[in-house]
Design an enzyme around this catalytic site. Structure first.
Site, PDB file in Angstrom:
ATOM      1  N   HIS A 133       0.734  -1.152  -0.096  1.00  0.00           N
ATOM      2  CA  HIS A 133       0.091   0.007   0.048  1.00  0.00           C
ATOM      3  C   HIS A 133       0.938   1.302  -0.049  1.00  0.00           C
ATOM      4  O   HIS A 133       1.669   1.470   1.025  1.00  0.00           O
ATOM      5  CB  HIS A 133      -1.001  -0.079   1.244  1.00  0.00           C
ATOM      6  CG  HIS A 133      -1.716   1.372   1.605  1.00  0.00           C
ATOM      7  ND1 HIS A 133      -2.432   1.971   0.365  1.00  0.00           N
ATOM      8  CD2 HIS A 133      -1.913   2.032   2.577  1.00  0.00           C
ATOM      9  CE1 HIS A 133      -2.844   2.880   0.824  1.00  0.00           C
ATOM     10  NE2 HIS A 133      -2.619   3.017   1.992  1.00  0.00           N
ATOM     11  N   HIS A 135       1.335   5.707  -0.931  1.00  0.00           N
ATOM     12  CA  HIS A 135       0.674   6.919  -1.011  1.00  0.00           C
ATOM     13  C   HIS A 135       1.292   7.791  -2.160  1.00  0.00           C
ATOM     14  O   HIS A 135       1.496   8.785  -2.137  1.00  0.00           O
ATOM     15  CB  HIS A 135       0.767   7.715   0.378  1.00  0.00           C
ATOM     16  CG  HIS A 135      -0.031   7.328   1.395  1.00  0.00           C
ATOM     17  ND1 HIS A 135      -0.093   7.807   2.724  1.00  0.00           N
ATOM     18  CD2 HIS A 135      -0.828   6.182   1.311  1.00  0.00           C
ATOM     19  CE1 HIS A 135      -0.904   7.252   3.361  1.00  0.00           C
ATOM     20  NE2 HIS A 135      -1.411   6.290   2.837  1.00  0.00           N
ATOM     21  N   GLU A 158       3.887   0.185 -23.609  1.00  0.00           N
ATOM     22  CA  GLU A 158       4.822  -0.915 -23.641  1.00  0.00           C
ATOM     23  C   GLU A 158       4.807  -1.584 -22.305  1.00  0.00           C
ATOM     24  O   GLU A 158       5.006  -2.672 -21.933  1.00  0.00           O
ATOM     25  CB  GLU A 158       6.115  -0.540 -24.148  1.00  0.00           C
ATOM     26  CG  GLU A 158       7.284  -1.692 -24.199  1.00  0.00           C
ATOM     27  CD  GLU A 158       6.961  -2.729 -25.199  1.00  0.00           C
ATOM     28  OE1 GLU A 158       7.597  -3.900 -24.987  1.00  0.00           O
ATOM     29  OE2 GLU A 158       6.041  -2.459 -26.080  1.00  0.00           O
TER      30      GLU A 158
END
EC number: 4.2.1.109
Length: 262
Positions: A133, A135, A158
């Protein structure tokens, strides 16, 4: 009270721990979390104690052990002994850094990551080996630039090839990897709304995981992103590839370009 910092302390000054959940092996989950947190900090993904990472011990004796970085800790200073360990079966807390000697904790009371229920959702619903996780500013900007849309989309780039092609096996009800995404494929990532408390995101995250069997990530508006993979290195690659695509999408959007080729 701030968490203690042992990042520059000589190892001789740190008491040895007789702890079955720790190891000198650099590939051990507790050590990898510290290594990756330092890398992610340098990328501005986990600054100011934000973000989190957890790794399931898929190569250990008990693959149901989940190692999770604590809440409110400066990620670049994290030490292996500061990990929480949770049993995936029943989500029972097996280890807390608060059990360590006061020489280490300095009487600081560690708290489990607020991301824990969301990490557990990724493990139970996707059989993930690691969940990250961050930010990431690019992730946050994309959720803002996409207004009230509930999906982020990009195609014909790509870097999409670094992400897995997933599909639901209806006979087993499991998500299976059938290859890698291709240049011409369209990447779709669900966007959920932020909440005042991290754990309150759990229901929305679970709904997004159910509704988007092809995704390895969920964006949280004005907050960041959750990314998972079958092991820690896959999760790392997916996170890096996604951040590249999100940063590129921000630049394309602000330049007035479509992120999906018509």
């Amino acid at each position: 009270m701030s968490a203690p910092c042992h990042c520059s302390a000589p190892k001789a000054n740190i008491p040895a721990l007789d702890d079955k959940y720790l190891s000198d092996d650099p590939a051990h989950p507790a050590n990898l979390i510290c290594e990756l947190c330092r890398l992610f900090y340098d990328n501005n993904w986990v600054t100011g104690t934000g973000g989190g990472i957890s790794i399931r011990d898929v190569k250990g004796e008990n693959p149901n052990l989940v190692y999770i970085a604590p809440s409110g800790i400066q990620k670049e200073r994290l030490q292996p002994w500061e990990m929480f360990v949770v049993d995936l079966n029943g989500e029972k807390l097996l280890r807390t850094p608060n059990e360590c000697p006061q020489e280490l904790t300095k009487s600081y009371k560690y708290k489990p990551s607020a991301c824990t229920p969301l990490f557990m959702s990724c493990y139970t619903m996707r059989e993930a080996g690691a969940c990250i996780h961050t930010h990431s500013q690019s992730a946050v900007m994309c959720t803002l630039l996409w207004g009230d849309k509930v999906e982020f989309e990009i195609s014909h780039i790509e870097q999409i090839k670094a992400l897995p092609q997933l599909k639901l096996n209806e006979s087993t009800s499991k998500i299976e990897k059938v290859g890698s995404m291709q240049y011409y494929d369209k990447l779709v990532i669900p966007i959920i709304e932020n909440t005042p408390h991290e754990e309150d995101l759990t229901d929305s995250l679970q709904e997004a995981i159910r509704n988007y069997p092809g995704t390895t990530a969920v964006l949280v508006r004005r907050h960041g992103i959750y990314v998972w993979g079958e092991d820690v290195w896959k999760a790392k690659v997916y996170n890096e590839a996604l951040d590249y695509l999100l940063e590129l999408a921000v630049k394309m959007k602000t330049a007035g370009m479509d992120t999906v080729r018509k």
